[in-house]
Design an enzyme around this catalytic site. Structure first.
Site, PDB file in Angstrom:
ATOM      1  N   ASP A  20     -34.531  69.791  71.312  1.00 36.44           N
ATOM      2  CA  ASP A  20     -35.142  70.979  70.713  1.00 36.44           C
ATOM      3  C   ASP A  20     -36.490  70.808  70.899  1.00 36.44           C
ATOM      4  O   ASP A  20     -37.202  72.173  70.699  1.00 36.44           O
ATOM      5  CB  ASP A  20     -34.802  70.814  69.131  1.00 36.44           C
ATOM      6  CG  ASP A  20     -33.322  70.620  68.677  1.00 36.44           C
ATOM      7  OD1 ASP A  20     -32.417  71.025  69.420  1.00 36.44           O
ATOM      8  OD2 ASP A  20     -32.932  69.801  67.893  1.00 36.44           O
TER       9      ASP A  20
ATOM     10  N   HIS B  97     -33.119  67.104  67.525  1.00 37.40           N
ATOM     11  CA  HIS B  97     -32.524  66.744  68.843  1.00 37.40           C
ATOM     12  C   HIS B  97     -33.808  66.544  69.773  1.00 37.40           C
ATOM     13  O   HIS B  97     -34.357  67.411  69.866  1.00 37.40           O
ATOM     14  CB  HIS B  97     -31.533  67.521  69.608  1.00 37.40           C
ATOM     15  CG  HIS B  97     -30.471  67.909  68.733  1.00 37.40           C
ATOM     16  ND1 HIS B  97     -30.412  69.026  67.728  1.00 37.40           N
ATOM     17  CD2 HIS B  97     -29.172  67.469  68.652  1.00 37.40           C
ATOM     18  CE1 HIS B  97     -29.276  69.103  67.447  1.00 37.40           C
ATOM     19  NE2 HIS B  97     -28.378  68.167  67.752  1.00 37.40           N
TER      20      HIS B  97
HETATM   21  C1  XLS Z   1     -22.932  71.213  65.443  1.00 38.30           C
HETATM   22  C2  XLS Z   1     -23.534  70.105  64.802  1.00 38.30           C
HETATM   23  C3  XLS Z   1     -25.088  69.428  65.136  1.00 38.30           C
HETATM   24  C4  XLS Z   1     -25.360  68.189  64.627  1.00 38.30           C
HETATM   25  C5  XLS Z   1     -26.371  67.636  65.194  1.00 38.30           C
HETATM   26  O1  XLS Z   1     -21.880  71.800  65.029  1.00 38.30           O
HETATM   27  O2  XLS Z   1     -23.753  70.303  63.396  1.00 38.30           O
HETATM   28  O3  XLS Z   1     -25.896  70.767  64.851  1.00 38.30           O
HETATM   29  O4  XLS Z   1     -25.671  68.548  63.153  1.00 38.30           O
HETATM   30  O5  XLS Z   1     -26.134  67.433  66.588  1.00 38.30           O
END
Ligand code: XLS
Ligand code: NI
Ligand code: NI
Length: 433
Positions: free
Chosen positions: A102, A99
């Site tokens: 991140d 993301h």
């Molecule tokens: C959260 C989600 C997130 C997605 C990406 O529960 O799994 O990590 O995979 O935004």
């Protein structure tokens, strides 16, 4: 080289008899399974957020991990990237996912966020060139910052919709620039806390419109990858609109996007929705929208998305069985959307968590391939429905109630129940594990 993983060797395949913790027992990247190398079946990706951005908190306590890259500067972000690429190389994972939030520090303005993201994207591009590591997918974090507390696309405030749309554009640009193979949308806060303050009709329209804009921009920019939605029923919101695969399919139909968007299916989300992982995978396959998986494991007692590293091989075999039945991954892959337990402080914990997860996936894949190649399960399934392949069976679906009734009366149709043979099939599955 940083010294974060000092002393930890690159992980190699040593076979099932190895007693080396830092080795694969089952994941043998070039071993051919059903005509394809294991690495091309599994297409492993590491998740930046859990491994490098998550500080180890839980609802009762804060940070437990002490990482030298925790901080708000671009230097911290670059150090984080250095360590991340070292981990990808130690593990031999061909892909990663991230993301925006991140990988770059949060700026004071949208423009600063964009500049920070672009700088890190350039830094990633150099590392990707040097190592051959690729981007499975990129995504926007539209749920952590407080501006998104009431949702992103579904926010009651149009300014948040605008900010979210602009952020998605920057993340799609970053994904495109890095040659990402997919772009993911997970609507963490696209839902509600209470119906008392929620206009559900409006919020669904807003979400549908945002998705149409994403698809339009994908075509405009010439992005060749897939747009993926990741369903989840709740958490952080009490109710999330992208509840599960079937719900999302209805949503795609409503907004005319069923040919444009596929699913990124997560094990833990399937469990939260009251399904099994294989149910969600099979549903996506049947609807023609299977895309990718987020591999992890939910604790069955907690009721939360615990995002543990996967280790339950019998369950994973059934999941990969559905992946293989769907024809395997095309743009998708196996992303470890999994995090350490908060007491697992050491750098080697991070490596070993992935080693175990990759090995469990490889075992599951091998078992799934054996099930499929052997054909016994598929033969039993076909046999159960064989009546539908006869002329009478086929004709039935093109008939009508009156004609069917006339035939039932004339033929004296009187169905005899047949065993579903569940235990026999369960016994059969266990023979492949
Ligand atoms: C959260 C989600 C997130 C997605 C990406 O529960 O799994 O990590 O995979 O935004
Ligand atoms: Ni996920
Ligand atoms: Ni999740």
């Amino acid at each position: 080289m940083t010294d974060f993983f000092k002393g930890i060797p690159a992980i190699k395949y040593e076979g099932p008899d190895s007693d080396n913790d830092f080795a694969f027992r089952h994941y043998n990247p070039d071993e051919v399974v059903m005509g394809k190398a294991m690495k091309d079946h599994l297409r492993f990706a590491a998740a930046y957020w859990h491994s490098f951005a998550w500080p180890g908190g839980d609802p009762f306590g804060g940070q437990t991990f002490d990482r030298p890259w925790f901080g708000d500067s671009m230097d911290h972000a670059r150090l984080k990237a250095d360590v991340a690429f070292e981990m990808f190389q130690i593990l031999g994972v061909p892909y990663f996912c991230f993301h925006d939030a991140d990988v770059r520090p949060e700026g004071a303005t949208f423009a600063q966020n964009t500049a920070n993201l672009e700088a890190i994207v350039d830094y990633f591009a150099e590392k990707m060139d040097a190592t051959g590591i690729k981007l499975l997918w990129g995504t926007a974090n539209l749920f952590s910052h407080k501006r998104f507390m009431s949702g992103a696309a579904t926010n009651p405030d149009p300014d948040v919709f605008a900010y979210s749309a602009a952020t998605i554009k920057t993340c799609m640009d970053a994904t495109m620039k890095l040659g990402g193979e997919n772009y993911v949308l997970w609507g963490g806060r696209e839902g509600y806390e209470t119906l008392l303050n929620t206009d559900m009709g409006r919020e669904r329209q807003q979400a549908g419109r945002m998705l149409q804009m994403v698809v339009d921009y994908k075509h405009k920019m010439g992005f060749k990858g897939a747009i993926l939605i990741e369903p989840k029923p709740q958490e952080p919101t009490k109710h999330q609109y992208d509840y599960d695969v079937a719900t999302v399919y209805g949503f795609l139909k409503e907004f005319g996007l069923e040919g444009e968007v596929q699913m990124n299916i997560e094990q833990g989300h399937a469990i939260l929705a009251g399904h099994s992982f294989e149910h969600e995978l099979a549903m996506a396959r049947e609807l023609g929208i299977f895309g990718s998986i987020d591999m992890n494991r939910n604790d069955y007692q907690s009721g939360w998305d615990t995002d543990q590293f996967p280790n339950n091989v019998p369950e994973m075999a059934l999941a990969y069985y559905e992946v293989l039945r769907a024809g395997g991954f095309t743009t998708g892959g196996t992303n470890f959307d999994a995090k350490l337990r908060r007491q697992s402080l050491d750098p080697e914990d991070l490596i070993l968590a992935h080693v175990g997860g990759m090995d469990a996936c490889a075992s599951g894949l091998k078992a799934a391939a054996a099930m499929l190649e052997d054909g016994k399960l598929e033969a039993a399934r076909s046999d159960r429905y064989a009546g539908w392949d006869t002329a009478d069976g086929k004709g039935l679906l093109n008939s009508d109630l009156e004609s069917i009734m006339a035939t039932v009366v004339a033929d004296g149709t009187n169905p005899e129940p047949r065993s579903g043979r569940q235990e026999r099939l369960e016994n059969l599955v266990n023979r492949y594990l």
